[in-house]
Design a protein around this motif. Sequence first.
Motif, PDB file in Angstrom:
ATOM      1  N   UNK A   1      -5.621 -43.976 -58.996  1.00  0.00           N
ATOM      2  CA  UNK A   1      -6.069 -43.865 -57.608  1.00  0.00           C
ATOM      3  C   UNK A   1      -7.122 -42.775 -57.520  1.00  0.00           C
ATOM      4  N   UNK A   2      -7.641 -42.558 -56.311  1.00  0.00           N
ATOM      5  CA  UNK A   2      -8.560 -41.454 -56.045  1.00  0.00           C
ATOM      6  C   UNK A   2      -7.987 -40.628 -54.899  1.00  0.00           C
ATOM      7  N   UNK A   3      -7.984 -39.307 -55.082  1.00  0.00           N
ATOM      8  CA  UNK A   3      -7.470 -38.384 -54.063  1.00  0.00           C
ATOM      9  C   UNK A   3      -8.629 -37.830 -53.227  1.00  0.00           C
ATOM     10  N   UNK A   4      -8.437 -37.836 -51.907  1.00  0.00           N
ATOM     11  CA  UNK A   4      -9.411 -37.291 -50.959  1.00  0.00           C
ATOM     12  C   UNK A   4      -8.705 -36.224 -50.131  1.00  0.00           C
ATOM     13  N   UNK A   5      -9.333 -35.030 -49.997  1.00  0.00           N
ATOM     14  CA  UNK A   5      -8.643 -33.925 -49.324  1.00  0.00           C
ATOM     15  C   UNK A   5      -8.861 -33.892 -47.820  1.00  0.00           C
ATOM     16  N   UNK A   6      -9.616 -34.875 -47.268  1.00  0.00           N
ATOM     17  CA  UNK A   6      -9.792 -34.964 -45.828  1.00  0.00           C
ATOM     18  C   UNK A   6     -10.892 -34.102 -45.276  1.00  0.00           C
ATOM     19  N   UNK A   7     -11.628 -33.420 -46.154  1.00  0.00           N
ATOM     20  CA  UNK A   7     -12.704 -32.536 -45.699  1.00  0.00           C
ATOM     21  C   UNK A   7     -13.966 -32.815 -46.511  1.00  0.00           C
ATOM     22  N   UNK A   8     -14.733 -33.793 -46.069  1.00  0.00           N
ATOM     23  CA  UNK A   8     -16.016 -34.166 -46.686  1.00  0.00           C
ATOM     24  C   UNK A   8     -15.864 -34.696 -48.105  1.00  0.00           C
ATOM     25  N   UNK A   9     -14.692 -35.241 -48.417  1.00  0.00           N
ATOM     26  CA  UNK A   9     -14.494 -35.946 -49.691  1.00  0.00           C
ATOM     27  C   UNK A   9     -14.729 -37.436 -49.471  1.00  0.00           C
ATOM     28  N   UNK A  10     -15.549 -38.050 -50.305  1.00  0.00           N
ATOM     29  CA  UNK A  10     -15.691 -39.502 -50.236  1.00  0.00           C
ATOM     30  C   UNK A  10     -16.448 -39.984 -51.466  1.00  0.00           C
ATOM     31  N   UNK A  11     -16.339 -41.269 -51.728  1.00  0.00           N
ATOM     32  CA  UNK A  11     -17.159 -41.935 -52.727  1.00  0.00           C
ATOM     33  C   UNK A  11     -18.265 -42.661 -51.995  1.00  0.00           C
ATOM     34  N   UNK A  12     -19.494 -42.515 -52.453  1.00  0.00           N
ATOM     35  CA  UNK A  12     -20.629 -43.151 -51.788  1.00  0.00           C
ATOM     36  C   UNK A  12     -21.287 -44.169 -52.703  1.00  0.00           C
ATOM     37  N   UNK A  13     -21.808 -45.224 -52.099  1.00  0.00           N
ATOM     38  CA  UNK A  13     -22.515 -46.272 -52.806  1.00  0.00           C
ATOM     39  C   UNK A  13     -23.873 -46.458 -52.161  1.00  0.00           C
ATOM     40  N   UNK A  14     -24.882 -46.872 -52.922  1.00  0.00           N
ATOM     41  CA  UNK A  14     -26.187 -47.161 -52.323  1.00  0.00           C
ATOM     42  C   UNK A  14     -26.098 -48.362 -51.383  1.00  0.00           C
ATOM     43  N   UNK A  15     -27.097 -48.492 -50.520  1.00  0.00           N
ATOM     44  CA  UNK A  15     -27.197 -49.668 -49.655  1.00  0.00           C
ATOM     45  C   UNK A  15     -27.232 -50.923 -50.526  1.00  0.00           C
ATOM     46  N   UNK A  16     -26.448 -51.926 -50.138  1.00  0.00           N
ATOM     47  CA  UNK A  16     -26.370 -53.147 -50.932  1.00  0.00           C
ATOM     48  C   UNK A  16     -26.093 -54.344 -50.035  1.00  0.00           C
ATOM     49  N   UNK A  17     -26.715 -55.447 -50.366  1.00  0.00           N
ATOM     50  CA  UNK A  17     -26.451 -56.687 -49.638  1.00  0.00           C
ATOM     51  C   UNK A  17     -25.036 -57.185 -49.880  1.00  0.00           C
ATOM     52  N   UNK A  18     -24.357 -56.652 -50.892  1.00  0.00           N
ATOM     53  CA  UNK A  18     -22.972 -57.041 -51.147  1.00  0.00           C
ATOM     54  C   UNK A  18     -22.079 -56.789 -49.939  1.00  0.00           C
ATOM     55  N   UNK A  19     -22.434 -55.792 -49.122  1.00  0.00           N
ATOM     56  CA  UNK A  19     -21.589 -55.420 -47.985  1.00  0.00           C
ATOM     57  C   UNK A  19     -22.220 -55.834 -46.655  1.00  0.00           C
ATOM     58  N   UNK A  20     -23.172 -56.716 -46.713  1.00  0.00           N
ATOM     59  CA  UNK A  20     -23.772 -57.303 -45.513  1.00  0.00           C
ATOM     60  C   UNK A  20     -23.170 -58.695 -45.342  1.00  0.00           C
ATOM     61  N   UNK A  21     -22.108 -58.771 -44.542  1.00  0.00           N
ATOM     62  CA  UNK A  21     -21.277 -59.968 -44.482  1.00  0.00           C
ATOM     63  C   UNK A  21     -21.840 -61.048 -43.571  1.00  0.00           C
ATOM     64  N   UNK A  22     -22.735 -60.670 -42.632  1.00  0.00           N
ATOM     65  CA  UNK A  22     -23.253 -61.672 -41.714  1.00  0.00           C
ATOM     66  C   UNK A  22     -22.125 -62.349 -40.965  1.00  0.00           C
ATOM     67  N   UNK A  23     -22.108 -63.674 -40.968  1.00  0.00           N
ATOM     68  CA  UNK A  23     -21.051 -64.433 -40.295  1.00  0.00           C
ATOM     69  C   UNK A  23     -20.134 -65.129 -41.299  1.00  0.00           C
ATOM     70  N   UNK A  24     -20.216 -64.734 -42.568  1.00  0.00           N
ATOM     71  CA  UNK A  24     -19.444 -65.399 -43.610  1.00  0.00           C
ATOM     72  C   UNK A  24     -18.038 -64.846 -43.777  1.00  0.00           C
ATOM     73  N   UNK A  25     -17.251 -65.490 -44.626  1.00  0.00           N
ATOM     74  CA  UNK A  25     -15.895 -65.052 -44.933  1.00  0.00           C
ATOM     75  C   UNK A  25     -15.934 -63.818 -45.839  1.00  0.00           C
ATOM     76  N   UNK A  26     -14.903 -62.991 -45.735  1.00  0.00           N
ATOM     77  CA  UNK A  26     -14.782 -61.837 -46.634  1.00  0.00           C
ATOM     78  C   UNK A  26     -13.337 -61.357 -46.645  1.00  0.00           C
ATOM     79  N   UNK A  27     -13.020 -60.491 -47.618  1.00  0.00           N
ATOM     80  CA  UNK A  27     -11.721 -59.820 -47.705  1.00  0.00           C
ATOM     81  C   UNK A  27     -11.951 -58.366 -48.104  1.00  0.00           C
ATOM     82  N   UNK A  28     -11.313 -57.451 -47.391  1.00  0.00           N
ATOM     83  CA  UNK A  28     -11.285 -56.035 -47.758  1.00  0.00           C
ATOM     84  C   UNK A  28      -9.819 -55.660 -47.918  1.00  0.00           C
ATOM     85  N   UNK A  29      -9.449 -55.140 -49.079  1.00  0.00           N
ATOM     86  CA  UNK A  29      -8.049 -54.764 -49.272  1.00  0.00           C
ATOM     87  C   UNK A  29      -7.949 -53.513 -50.131  1.00  0.00           C
ATOM     88  N   UNK A  30      -6.844 -52.812 -49.981  1.00  0.00           N
ATOM     89  CA  UNK A  30      -6.582 -51.627 -50.801  1.00  0.00           C
ATOM     90  C   UNK A  30      -5.142 -51.192 -50.576  1.00  0.00           C
TER      91      UNK A  30
END
Length: 836
Positions: A21-50
């Motif tokens: 897993x990844x631990x986040x301490x709640x104070x400006x901790x995060x993982x960042x990704x570049x802008x990507x069309x992978x996360x531009x869902x438009x009106x299509x189907x998708x699943x987000x899970x964790x």
Amino acid sequence: MAKLRVDKIAAPIIKDKFTGSVYFDGSSDYLSLPVSSDFQFGSGDFTIECWAYALDEGTDDILGIYNTGDDRRTFALRKDQTESVQFLFSSNGSSGTSLSSAESIIQLRTWHHYAVVRRNSVYEIYFDGVKVATKSDSTDAIYTNNDDGLRIGSSYNTDFHGYISNLRICKGHAVYTENFTPPTRELEIHLGAKGVVFPAADNRTVLLACQSSTDATAEATGRHILTANGNATAADANPGLFRKTNITSTITETTGSVYFDGTGDYFDIVENNNDFDFDGDFTVEFWVYFNTVNSRNDTVGSGNNSVYLGSSKSGWIASYYTLSGSKWHFSYQSNQSWIFEYTFSFTSVADTWYHVAFTREGSSIKCFVDGVQQGSTQSSSATLTSSENLLRVGGGGGSTSLLLNGYLSNLRICKGHAVYTSQFIPPTRELEVHQGPDDDRTVLLACYDGENIFADKSGRHIIAAYGDRLSSPTPTATDSPIGITTNYPPVTRNVDPTDGPTFQGGAGFTSQNWLTLPKGTTIERFPNSAGVDAASARGIISGGYYDPAGVVNVIEYLTISTLGNTKDFGDLSTNHAHGKSGFASNTKGIFAGGGSPGASSLSNNISYITIATTGDGKDFGDCITKTKDGSAAGNQTRGIFHAAEGPSGTTATNSLQYVTIQTSGNAIEFGDLTIARTNSTGELSSPVRGLFMGGYIPSSPNRTNTIDYVTISTTSNAVDFGDMTEAKSNYGVLSNSTRGIRSGGNSAVNTIDYITIATLGDAQDFGDLTTGLFDPAGTCASSIRGIIAGGYKSPAFLNVIQYVTISTLGNTQDFGDMTSLGSNGAGLSNGHGGLG
């Protein structure tokens, strides 16, 4: 009488291992990704899970792209302050819509499975496999955000405090359509329809992260580069998901390289389907090691720097120049003229590995060396055409002049995407192929197999070798180009040591005796640490204060798995050998600072040794200030040390400095510990995290039990980890990749305590030293065993060496003796916890 089926002896052993897993301490901790069309869902189907494990009440965003400040709302998965599950989304960026579960369904400090799906314009939230919210929205597509990248552990609003595991995003399909039993296995990638080699980019898993217990930025699809911000850290806390692993597949070995002698050696690769033509984004990257830095060094390209290819012919070339200043070049010629010749100032020296990457994103062309952008960003949208359909490696296409004299490793060309767009930590794992359609994928990955120079991991090309070697499978030792397994960049790969010849059919022998085989494989009994297994890991003890010699520059060594006395290794390059900091990669050991007892004669010297050999230390560079008496941390790439005493020799400091182990040079500022302290020795780290424990503080009560940690790949201040079982200084620390140990301390106590590196918290009792001590001559470790050598216990110096088995609890046992009575030196090994 019986027959032994030898085709069954070496069957791989399959075991279940927990996910990470990844631990986040709640104070400006995060993982960042570049802008990507992978996360531009438009009106299509998708699943987000964790899976997520929340530690605090209140509103925490688990992931998303939801920039309210700039009216760029896209989507976010949230744990609301009412302990409900929310999914927020927007069609225009300026206003949002949400669907929510009932309140109070989330229990703090409990693992829960979250899933959001959209199927046929219907949104659904599943919580622990049960549908808890639904909403139909057939009118609007989700806002397309071309400015903000996805964040994990945040969404540009509130930050998440807790653990996230097995975060998967699938685009183009809904994984869940009704109530289900939450997964019990680590999540896997959906590659599209069965039998499809290159699945459609709009119907597949586009992200699978937060699964590694050692690398917070690991991402399984190979489609994205994740960056850890703040103190986001890999952890072994997990929701109980198993991964099925072949034990031997987790063994690591170093990558390979290919040697070119500069006199007629090169590879030619016939282009497959315009792979080396770039009409958009691209990446050309490699590791390079110059035997001789010539005035012009063509490295790889379809063009060259010595002659024009000819009328209506074109090609690009990556090269290194020392003419008119030292610089890397990326150039493109067409029709007997240069379309551009971009230069990026950087001084390369011989006998050093460099990671070099040229990228284009849009029209921006950049050069990175060891992860740092060199020179200015250049601009060109020109289509780069390789008219001769041929790529040359170790030189430039169309010429046999200006050839490379040196080594290349992990040459990767990606077409259609820029792998790196800003500063990054150079890869520590052997590069992998990015799958995808022909216009957006890795098109070549070569020079990684020291036993097969013709290997292309992409499977798209045939490599031909020219020079002494030619394209023969049976080279001699003097032929080149030739594969090399003894000179390589700081990069490792997973291997299966059972891979090799297989006994087929029936084989047997007649025996009247039982055949008893050892339990487990050799590798299981001696786990591997970054290519140096526990059976052969070497410990180094250096410098210190010996009785009766005083301050010495002696270096001694031992094999950690074999009981016995130390042996002479050589001498340090400086007599300021008292109180040095020691850290290491799997090949190089480094010692920083040092001095004589008291306030005088501090040193800023940094020296190094090659661990597998014997010999004297060599100059590496300088510390920022003169210093001594600080512990260290590090991994295969980077070493961090506490500059514990400043130039006055009496002032405790909180300063942390670091060096890149592969490249000689001066130390750089890393950050600060939470409090100033001094007087500790040893190296305590996992591949991700470094820890600094206790120490002497100038004010009453003069000792602290504070434990701090840092994320090795970043540069930032340390964060509180927990407390030692007692406030002590003048002790020794050591670790494997999961557990850190502190032994002894002022007043010659015999206490040993331990911490679990991936989990924040206080130390716990481990056992006792057979002989209490403080100021050990050095400590070191393999993945199995920890060594505590020498020390002082009034009225005498010690030469006894004690050891512990790190994964157990208990008292030390006798290992052997040092050559002399000594204390207050530095120890290191090529098998410590920071190496995996």
